[in-house]
Enzyme design. Structure first.
Site, PDB file in Angstrom:
ATOM      1  N   TYR A 292       0.827  -1.212   0.000  1.00  0.00           N
ATOM      2  CA  TYR A 292       0.000   0.000   0.000  1.00  0.00           C
ATOM      3  C   TYR A 292       0.861   1.262   0.000  1.00  0.00           C
ATOM      4  O   TYR A 292       0.453   2.309  -0.493  1.00  0.00           O
ATOM      5  CB  TYR A 292      -0.927  -0.041   1.216  1.00  0.00           C
ATOM      6  CG  TYR A 292      -2.244   0.689   1.040  1.00  0.00           C
ATOM      7  CD1 TYR A 292      -3.009   0.549  -0.117  1.00  0.00           C
ATOM      8  CD2 TYR A 292      -2.735   1.513   2.046  1.00  0.00           C
ATOM      9  CE1 TYR A 292      -4.216   1.208  -0.268  1.00  0.00           C
ATOM     10  CE2 TYR A 292      -3.943   2.173   1.912  1.00  0.00           C
ATOM     11  CZ  TYR A 292      -4.675   2.022   0.756  1.00  0.00           C
ATOM     12  OH  TYR A 292      -5.869   2.681   0.621  1.00  0.00           O
TER      13      TYR A 292
ATOM     14  N   LYS B 179      -3.511   7.769   3.555  1.00  0.00           N
ATOM     15  CA  LYS B 179      -4.685   7.419   4.381  1.00  0.00           C
ATOM     16  C   LYS B 179      -4.454   7.797   5.836  1.00  0.00           C
ATOM     17  O   LYS B 179      -5.387   8.214   6.528  1.00  0.00           O
ATOM     18  CB  LYS B 179      -4.994   5.920   4.260  1.00  0.00           C
ATOM     19  CG  LYS B 179      -5.597   5.514   2.915  1.00  0.00           C
ATOM     20  CD  LYS B 179      -6.881   6.254   2.603  1.00  0.00           C
ATOM     21  CE  LYS B 179      -7.619   5.670   1.412  1.00  0.00           C
ATOM     22  NZ  LYS B 179      -8.697   6.552   0.935  1.00  0.00           N
TER      23      LYS B 179
HETATM   24  N1  LIG Z   1     -11.640  -0.692  -2.726  1.00  0.00           N
HETATM   25  C1  LIG Z   1     -11.063  -0.879  -1.559  1.00  0.00           C
HETATM   26  O1  LIG Z   1     -10.540  -1.959  -1.247  1.00  0.00           O
HETATM   27  C2  LIG Z   1     -11.073   0.228  -0.538  1.00  0.00           C
HETATM   28  C3  LIG Z   1     -10.883  -0.078   0.814  1.00  0.00           C
HETATM   29  C4  LIG Z   1     -10.861   0.947   1.747  1.00  0.00           C
HETATM   30  C5  LIG Z   1     -11.039   2.252   1.326  1.00  0.00           C
HETATM   31  N2  LIG Z   1     -11.217   2.533   0.004  1.00  0.00           N
HETATM   32  C6  LIG Z   1     -11.384   3.941  -0.406  1.00  0.00           C
HETATM   33  O2  LIG Z   1     -12.672   4.121  -0.919  1.00  0.00           O
HETATM   34  C7  LIG Z   1     -12.670   5.277  -1.727  1.00  0.00           C
HETATM   35  C8  LIG Z   1     -13.395   4.972  -3.027  1.00  0.00           C
HETATM   36  O3  LIG Z   1     -12.637   4.067  -3.794  1.00  0.00           O
HETATM   37  P1  LIG Z   1     -13.265   2.808  -4.527  1.00  0.00           P
HETATM   38  O4  LIG Z   1     -12.591   1.619  -3.968  1.00  0.00           O
HETATM   39  O5  LIG Z   1     -14.748   2.872  -4.549  1.00  0.00           O
HETATM   40  O6  LIG Z   1     -12.673   2.947  -6.008  1.00  0.00           O
HETATM   41  P2  LIG Z   1     -13.194   3.715  -7.316  1.00  0.00           P
HETATM   42  O7  LIG Z   1     -12.071   3.606  -8.290  1.00  0.00           O
HETATM   43  O8  LIG Z   1     -14.514   3.219  -7.737  1.00  0.00           O
HETATM   44  O9  LIG Z   1     -13.341   5.227  -6.805  1.00  0.00           O
HETATM   45  C9  LIG Z   1     -12.260   6.108  -6.696  1.00  0.00           C
HETATM   46  C10 LIG Z   1     -12.779   7.443  -7.197  1.00  0.00           C
HETATM   47  O10 LIG Z   1     -11.805   8.496  -7.027  1.00  0.00           O
HETATM   48  C11 LIG Z   1     -12.051   9.403  -8.089  1.00  0.00           C
HETATM   49  N3  LIG Z   1     -10.943  10.347  -8.269  1.00  0.00           N
HETATM   50  C12 LIG Z   1      -9.638  10.050  -8.530  1.00  0.00           C
HETATM   51  N4  LIG Z   1      -8.948  11.208  -8.686  1.00  0.00           N
HETATM   52  C13 LIG Z   1      -9.834  12.239  -8.518  1.00  0.00           C
HETATM   53  C14 LIG Z   1      -9.741  13.652  -8.560  1.00  0.00           C
HETATM   54  N5  LIG Z   1      -8.581  14.283  -8.820  1.00  0.00           N
HETATM   55  N6  LIG Z   1     -10.856  14.383  -8.311  1.00  0.00           N
HETATM   56  C15 LIG Z   1     -12.041  13.787  -8.046  1.00  0.00           C
HETATM   57  N7  LIG Z   1     -12.198  12.450  -8.004  1.00  0.00           N
HETATM   58  C16 LIG Z   1     -11.103  11.691  -8.241  1.00  0.00           C
HETATM   59  C17 LIG Z   1     -12.244   8.496  -9.294  1.00  0.00           C
HETATM   60  O11 LIG Z   1     -12.872   9.184 -10.359  1.00  0.00           O
HETATM   61  C18 LIG Z   1     -13.119   7.405  -8.697  1.00  0.00           C
HETATM   62  O12 LIG Z   1     -14.486   7.724  -8.878  1.00  0.00           O
HETATM   63  C19 LIG Z   1     -11.207   5.692  -1.885  1.00  0.00           C
HETATM   64  O13 LIG Z   1     -10.894   6.694  -0.935  1.00  0.00           O
HETATM   65  C20 LIG Z   1     -10.485   4.408  -1.527  1.00  0.00           C
HETATM   66  O14 LIG Z   1      -9.150   4.638  -1.097  1.00  0.00           O
HETATM   67  C21 LIG Z   1     -11.253   1.554  -0.926  1.00  0.00           C
END
Ligand SMILES: NC(=O)c1ccc[n+]([C@@H]2O[C@H](COP(=O)([O-])OP(=O)(O)OC[C@H]3O[C@@H](n4cnc5c(N)ncnc54)[C@H](O)[C@@H]3O)[C@@H](O)[C@H]2O)c1
Length: 255
Positions: A154, A161
């Site tokens: 990560y 984070k």
């Molecule tokens: N998927 C996992 O395993 C997981 C676990 C814990 C936390 N998260 C967190 O959840 C959140 C959502 O991620 P996800 O997993 O749904 O993936 P995802 O790829 O569906 O969503 C990530 C989003 O970030 C947006 N993004 C990136 N750069 C950007 C910018 N400059 N301006 C505006 N938007 C921007 C993208 O367009 C996308 O919609 C993130 O913060 C991610 O770190 C994800």
């Protein structure tokens, strides 16, 4: 309209596919009585197409969280659809490839800066951009991946984070006097575009599916989305600066 979020007006960022955590949040929020405005980044026509899969059509506003003009115009753009906001969902994360997959020692500052700008600082920027529309009782909710530990692949996203978790506490501190809460959901691994961009992500998948006390589905975004809804609702009125783990209990065990 009845439901946990009856009458609430929400701004939901981060929808890019129907696997996005934000998509589940928007869907569940609508099913529970909320009015949802989405923001999209980059591929707007794709986000608009995905938005049509929600129970109710939702408008999409373009927001790149690193673009100061987008942020400055956000409140006016949102006002075209709703007269205020009760909640903001930050579901945004990005790090250049050099920052992930074991590259911690070599990633250049420019790439790390991008990761921190998009994934950490934006939590504050987005909240401030939406603040003119918010009032007491409002809530900001973001998504983290447990940053109390150093995970194998990560790397700088983990640092981003950790910063996000701190930024949420500072937002809680600074917006508390206005009655606005800031909380995070620490989700376990879910197969989204963001997750697939992490080389070696399968290590998380194996660890969670083997060891989470409650078990863990890599393709079910609803538990994380439900926690977001709860934190946006009136059922956590005295909770701010908090992190709720939605990880099948993984964080609680010695692995
Ligand atoms: N998927 C996992 O395993 C997981 C676990 C814990 C936390 N998260 C967190 O959840 C959140 C959502 O991620 P996800 O997993 O749904 O993936 P995802 O790829 O569906 O969503 C990530 C989003 O970030 C947006 N993004 C990136 N750069 C950007 C910018 N400059 N301006 C505006 N938007 C921007 C993208 O367009 C996308 O919609 C993130 O913060 C991610 O770190 C994800």
């Amino acid at each position: 309209m009845s439901g946990l979020l009856a009458g609430k007006r929400l701004l939901v960022t981060g929808v890019i596919t129907d696997a996005s955590i934000a998509f589940s949040v928007a869907k569940l929020a609508q099913e529970n009585g909320a009015q949802v405005v989405l923001t999209g980044y980059g591929r707007l026509s794709l986000v608009e197409r995905i938005a049509k899969r929600l129970p109710e059509p939702a408008p999409v506003i373009e927001v790149d969280v690193t673009n100061t003009e987008h942020l400055a115009g956000l409140a006016d753009r949102v006002r075209e659809h709703v007269d205020g906001l009760d909640g903001v969902v930050h579901s945004i994360g990005f790090a250049p490839q050099s920052c992930l997959g074991g590259g911690f020692l070599d990633a250049p500052w420019e790439d790390v800066a991008t990761a921190l700008h998009v994934s950490t600082y934006s939590y504050k920027s987005l909240a401030m951009a939406a603040l003119p529309l918010m009032s007491a009782g409002g809530a900001v909710v973001g998504l983290t991946f447990d940053a109390t530990k150093a995970w194998p692949v990560y790397d700088w996203m983990g640092v981003a984070k950790a910063g996000l978790e701190s930024a949420s506490r500072y937002l809680a501190l600074h917006l508390g006097k206005q009655g606005i809460r800031s909380n995070l959901v620490a989700a376990g691994p879910l197969r989204t575009i963001a997750a697939k961009s992490i080389p070696g992500f399968d290590q998380f998948e194996d660890a969670w599916t083997e060891r989470a006390p409650l078990g863990w589905s890599l393709t079910d975004q609803e538990p994380a989305a439900r926690a977001c809804l709860a934190l946006l609702s009136d059922w956590f009125p005295a909770t701010t600066g908090e992190i709720v783990h939605v990880d099948g209990g993984y964080h609680a065990i010695g692995a």
